[in-house]
Design a protein around this motif. Structure first.
Motif, PDB file in Angstrom:
ATOM      1  N   ARG A 193       0.856  -1.178   0.000  1.00 34.12           N
ATOM      2  CA  ARG A 193       0.000   0.000   0.000  1.00 34.12           C
ATOM      3  C   ARG A 193       0.897   1.235   0.000  1.00 34.12           C
ATOM      4  NH1 ARG A 193      -2.286   3.047   3.908  1.00 34.12           N
ATOM      5  NH2 ARG A 193      -1.427   1.805   5.590  1.00 34.12           N
ATOM      6  N   ILE A 194       0.484   2.246  -0.730  1.00 27.83           N
ATOM      7  CA  ILE A 194       1.278   3.475  -0.736  1.00 27.83           C
ATOM      8  C   ILE A 194       0.541   4.464   0.141  1.00 27.83           C
ATOM      9  CG2 ILE A 194       2.255   5.322  -2.162  1.00 27.83           C
ATOM     10  CD1 ILE A 194       2.356   3.126  -4.428  1.00 27.83           C
ATOM     11  N   SER A 195       1.157   4.776   1.292  1.00 28.12           N
ATOM     12  CA  SER A 195       0.423   5.603   2.248  1.00 28.12           C
ATOM     13  C   SER A 195       0.141   6.976   1.648  1.00 28.12           C
ATOM     14  CB  SER A 195       1.173   5.712   3.578  1.00 28.12           C
ATOM     15  OG  SER A 195       2.442   6.205   3.357  1.00 28.12           O
ATOM     16  N   GLY A 196      -1.026   7.489   1.993  1.00 33.70           N
ATOM     17  CA  GLY A 196      -1.418   8.802   1.468  1.00 33.70           C
ATOM     18  C   GLY A 196      -2.149   8.711   0.147  1.00 33.70           C
ATOM     19  N   THR A 197      -2.349   7.495  -0.390  1.00 32.65           N
ATOM     20  CA  THR A 197      -3.110   7.357  -1.641  1.00 32.65           C
ATOM     21  C   THR A 197      -4.419   6.613  -1.359  1.00 32.65           C
ATOM     22  OG1 THR A 197      -2.263   5.190  -2.296  1.00 32.65           O
ATOM     23  CG2 THR A 197      -0.945   7.099  -2.929  1.00 32.65           C
ATOM     24  N   VAL A 198      -5.353   6.727  -2.301  1.00 31.58           N
ATOM     25  CA  VAL A 198      -6.639   6.047  -2.103  1.00 31.58           C
ATOM     26  C   VAL A 198      -6.585   4.593  -2.580  1.00 31.58           C
ATOM     27  CG1 VAL A 198      -8.062   8.119  -2.237  1.00 31.58           C
ATOM     28  CG2 VAL A 198      -7.542   6.865  -4.339  1.00 31.58           C
ATOM     29  N   LEU A 199      -5.452   4.219  -3.199  1.00 28.58           N
ATOM     30  CA  LEU A 199      -5.366   2.879  -3.791  1.00 28.58           C
ATOM     31  C   LEU A 199      -5.650   1.760  -2.795  1.00 28.58           C
ATOM     32  CD1 LEU A 199      -2.344   3.298  -6.203  1.00 28.58           C
ATOM     33  CD2 LEU A 199      -4.712   2.819  -6.812  1.00 28.58           C
ATOM     34  N   GLY A 200      -5.137   1.907  -1.573  1.00 29.15           N
ATOM     35  CA  GLY A 200      -5.345   0.877  -0.549  1.00 29.15           C
ATOM     36  C   GLY A 200      -6.822   0.679  -0.229  1.00 29.15           C
ATOM     37  N   SER A 201      -7.572   1.802  -0.071  1.00 33.33           N
ATOM     38  CA  SER A 201      -8.986   1.674   0.278  1.00 33.33           C
ATOM     39  C   SER A 201      -9.808   1.172  -0.902  1.00 33.33           C
ATOM     40  CB  SER A 201      -9.546   2.977   0.838  1.00 33.33           C
ATOM     41  OG  SER A 201      -8.977   4.071   0.192  1.00 33.33           O
ATOM     42  N   ASP A 202      -9.372   1.519  -2.123  1.00 30.56           N
ATOM     43  CA  ASP A 202     -10.028   1.026  -3.339  1.00 30.56           C
ATOM     44  C   ASP A 202     -10.037  -0.490  -3.381  1.00 30.56           C
ATOM     45  OD1 ASP A 202     -10.763   3.249  -4.603  1.00 30.56           O
ATOM     46  OD2 ASP A 202      -9.468   2.984  -6.361  1.00 30.56           O
ATOM     47  N   ILE A 203      -8.882  -1.058  -3.175  1.00 35.07           N
ATOM     48  CA  ILE A 203      -8.749  -2.511  -3.274  1.00 35.07           C
ATOM     49  C   ILE A 203      -9.526  -3.179  -2.138  1.00 35.07           C
ATOM     50  CG2 ILE A 203      -6.507  -2.770  -2.023  1.00 35.07           C
ATOM     51  CD1 ILE A 203      -7.164  -4.633  -5.207  1.00 35.07           C
ATOM     52  N   ARG A 204      -9.535  -2.534  -0.981  1.00 37.91           N
ATOM     53  CA  ARG A 204     -10.297  -3.087   0.158  1.00 37.91           C
ATOM     54  C   ARG A 204     -11.789  -3.171  -0.193  1.00 37.91           C
ATOM     55  NH1 ARG A 204      -9.193  -3.717   5.381  1.00 37.91           N
ATOM     56  NH2 ARG A 204      -7.222  -2.639   5.189  1.00 37.91           N
ATOM     57  N   GLU A 205     -12.311  -2.061  -0.731  1.00 38.48           N
ATOM     58  CA  GLU A 205     -13.735  -2.045  -1.110  1.00 38.48           C
ATOM     59  C   GLU A 205     -14.030  -3.106  -2.162  1.00 38.48           C
ATOM     60  OE1 GLU A 205     -14.987   1.848  -2.379  1.00 38.48           O
ATOM     61  OE2 GLU A 205     -14.412   2.676  -0.436  1.00 38.48           O
ATOM     62  N   HIS A 206     -13.124  -3.204  -3.131  1.00 40.94           N
ATOM     63  CA  HIS A 206     -13.323  -4.155  -4.219  1.00 40.94           C
ATOM     64  C   HIS A 206     -13.379  -5.596  -3.688  1.00 40.94           C
ATOM     65  CE1 HIS A 206     -13.147  -5.659  -8.313  1.00 40.94           C
ATOM     66  NE2 HIS A 206     -12.320  -6.581  -7.852  1.00 40.94           N
ATOM     67  N   VAL A 207     -12.423  -5.940  -2.855  1.00 41.28           N
ATOM     68  CA  VAL A 207     -12.353  -7.305  -2.319  1.00 41.28           C
ATOM     69  C   VAL A 207     -13.567  -7.575  -1.429  1.00 41.28           C
ATOM     70  CG1 VAL A 207     -11.017  -8.870  -0.843  1.00 41.28           C
ATOM     71  CG2 VAL A 207      -9.827  -7.432  -2.482  1.00 41.28           C
ATOM     72  N   GLU A 208     -13.914  -6.591  -0.584  1.00 46.73           N
ATOM     73  CA  GLU A 208     -15.051  -6.775   0.330  1.00 46.73           C
ATOM     74  C   GLU A 208     -16.374  -6.892  -0.430  1.00 46.73           C
ATOM     75  OE1 GLU A 208     -13.309  -4.821   4.458  1.00 46.73           O
ATOM     76  OE2 GLU A 208     -14.486  -3.557   3.120  1.00 46.73           O
ATOM     77  N   SER A 209     -16.459  -6.208  -1.593  1.00 47.11           N
ATOM     78  CA  SER A 209     -17.702  -6.269  -2.374  1.00 47.11           C
ATOM     79  C   SER A 209     -17.952  -7.679  -2.911  1.00 47.11           C
ATOM     80  CB  SER A 209     -17.664  -5.258  -3.525  1.00 47.11           C
ATOM     81  OG  SER A 209     -16.777  -5.703  -4.519  1.00 47.11           O
ATOM     82  N   HIS A 210     -16.931  -8.504  -2.921  1.00 52.92           N
ATOM     83  CA  HIS A 210     -17.098  -9.900  -3.317  1.00 52.92           C
ATOM     84  C   HIS A 210     -17.420 -10.784  -2.110  1.00 52.92           C
ATOM     85  CE1 HIS A 210     -15.282  -8.504  -7.039  1.00 52.92           C
ATOM     86  NE2 HIS A 210     -15.729  -9.610  -7.592  1.00 52.92           N
ATOM     87  N   GLY A 211     -17.687 -10.147  -0.973  1.00 53.40           N
ATOM     88  CA  GLY A 211     -18.048 -10.886   0.234  1.00 53.40           C
ATOM     89  C   GLY A 211     -16.866 -11.593   0.887  1.00 53.40           C
ATOM     90  N   LEU A 212     -15.665 -11.109   0.616  1.00 50.66           N
ATOM     91  CA  LEU A 212     -14.474 -11.760   1.171  1.00 50.66           C
ATOM     92  C   LEU A 212     -13.893 -10.916   2.299  1.00 50.66           C
ATOM     93  CD1 LEU A 212     -13.048 -12.518  -2.339  1.00 50.66           C
ATOM     94  CD2 LEU A 212     -13.934 -14.245  -0.765  1.00 50.66           C
ATOM     95  N   ASP A 213     -13.226 -11.567   3.217  1.00 47.85           N
ATOM     96  CA  ASP A 213     -12.631 -10.858   4.354  1.00 47.85           C
ATOM     97  C   ASP A 213     -11.289 -10.235   3.976  1.00 47.85           C
ATOM     98  OD1 ASP A 213     -14.744 -11.577   5.868  1.00 47.85           O
ATOM     99  OD2 ASP A 213     -13.696 -13.092   7.067  1.00 47.85           O
ATOM    100  N   VAL A 214     -11.099  -9.022   4.474  1.00 46.25           N
ATOM    101  CA  VAL A 214      -9.798  -8.356   4.298  1.00 46.25           C
ATOM    102  C   VAL A 214      -9.285  -8.022   5.696  1.00 46.25           C
ATOM    103  CG1 VAL A 214      -8.561  -6.424   3.248  1.00 46.25           C
ATOM    104  CG2 VAL A 214     -10.623  -7.286   2.162  1.00 46.25           C
ATOM    105  N   LEU A 215      -8.037  -8.319   5.948  1.00 45.77           N
ATOM    106  CA  LEU A 215      -7.457  -7.999   7.244  1.00 45.77           C
ATOM    107  C   LEU A 215      -7.456  -6.479   7.444  1.00 45.77           C
ATOM    108  CD1 LEU A 215      -6.154 -10.119   9.217  1.00 45.77           C
ATOM    109  CD2 LEU A 215      -3.945  -9.168   8.526  1.00 45.77           C
ATOM    110  N   GLY A 216      -7.798  -6.023   8.643  1.00 39.26           N
ATOM    111  CA  GLY A 216      -7.815  -4.585   8.926  1.00 39.26           C
ATOM    112  C   GLY A 216      -6.433  -3.973   8.743  1.00 39.26           C
ATOM    113  N   ALA A 217      -5.422  -4.650   9.251  1.00 36.98           N
ATOM    114  CA  ALA A 217      -4.049  -4.143   9.125  1.00 36.98           C
ATOM    115  C   ALA A 217      -3.529  -4.419   7.723  1.00 36.98           C
ATOM    116  CB  ALA A 217      -3.159  -4.842  10.142  1.00 36.98           C
TER     117      ALA A 217
END
Ligand SMILES: Nc1ncnc2c1ncn2[C@@H]1O[C@H](COP(=O)(O)OP(=O)(O)OP(=O)(O)O)[C@@H](O)[C@H]1O
Ligand SMILES: [Mg+2]
Length: 183
Positions: free
Chosen positions: A108-132
Motif C-alpha cells: 500500500r502506498i500511504s497517502g493514496t486512495v489505492l489501498g482503500s479502493d482494493i479493500r472495497e473491491h475485495v469486500e464487495s465480493h463478500g471476502l474478508d480483508v485484514l484490517g491491518a
C-alpha cells in the motif's frame, strides 16, 4: 517455513544466513498435502509460501492449511490472479469448511486512495480483508536481500511495527473464527 514455490525465494534467503531462526524446507511436488500434514505434527506453526498460481500444487497446499492469507496489491493485475485463487479456495472449502481465507493488502502506498479502493473491491465480493495492511517500504526489500528478518534488519522501523500488527491480527482472525465454530 515451507518454500513451495519453485522460484525458491525462501531458500535463497536462508542460504544467505549462517543460521536460520526457524527451519526452512523446500517442498514443491504437486501432491504435497500428505507431506505437509505429516510434517506439521512436529511444529506449532508451519508457514507455507505458495506459488503465484492456482494449480494442483496450490490446491494441495490450501487443502492442508488452516488459514490462507492472500496477499493483494493495489494494482489490477494481482487482483486478477486473486480471482482464480478465490475460486479455488471456495471449491476446497466446500469439502473442508473449516479452512479460513483472508486477503492481506500489501505494498500500500500511504497517502493514496489505492489501498482503500482494493479493500472495497475485495469486500464487495463478500471476502474478508485484514484490517491491518503492509505499506510499500524499502526495508522489506532490503531485509530480503540481506538475508535478515525485518526484526533483525531494522528493529525499530515502521515496517517492523506494521508486520507485528499484521501477524497479531492474523492470529486473532484465526482464533476468533475457530472459537466461533466451537462455541
Ligand atoms: N511491502 C513491500 N514493500 C517493498 N517491497 C516489497 C514489499 N512486498 C514485496 N516487496 C518486494 O517485491 C519483490 C517481490 O516480492 P515477493 O517475492 O514477496 O512477491 P510475490 O508476490 O511472492 O512474487 P511471486 O509471485 O513471484 O512469488 C521482492 O523483491 C520484495 O522485496
Ligand atoms: Mg511468492
Amino acid at each position: 517455513m515451507v518454500d513451495a514455490d519453485v522460484q525458491g525465494s525462501c531458500n535463497e534467503w536462508a542460504a544467505l544466513r549462517d543460521s536460520v531462526p526457524f527451519g526452512v524446507v523446500s517442498l514443491t511436488r504437486p501432491n504435497i498435502r500428505k507431506e505437509l500434514t505429516d510434517f506439521s505434527r512436529n511444529y506449532d506453526l508451519v508457514v507455507i509460501d505458495a506459488p503465484p498460481r492456482s494449480d494442483a500444487l496450490n490446491r494441495s497446499i490450501v487443502a492442508a492449511s488452516d488459514l490462507v492469507a492472500i496477499p493483494v496489491e493495489p494494482s489490477g493485475l494481482s487482483d486478477w490472479a486473486s480471482a482464480a485463487t478465490v475460486t479455488q479456495i471456495s471449491e476446497i472449502q466446500e469439502i473442508r469448511e473449516d479452512i479460513q481465507a483472508v486477503f492481506v493488502i500489501n505494498r500500500r502506498i500511504s497517502g493514496t486512495v489505492l489501498g482503500s479502493d482494493i479493500r472495497e473491491h475485495v469486500e464487495s465480493h463478500g471476502l474478508d480483508v485484514l484490517g491491518a495492511s503492509i505499506c510499500n517500504r524499502v526495508v522489506f526489500a532490503e531485509s530480503l536481500t540481506m538475508g535478515k528478518t525485518v526484526y533483525e534488519w531494522k528493529p525499530n522501523s515502521e515496517a517492523n511495527k506494521e508486520l507485528t500488527v499484521v501477524i497479531k491480527e492474523l492470529e486473532e482472525y484465526h482464533g476468533k473464527k475457530t472459537n466461533k465454530k466451537t462455541s
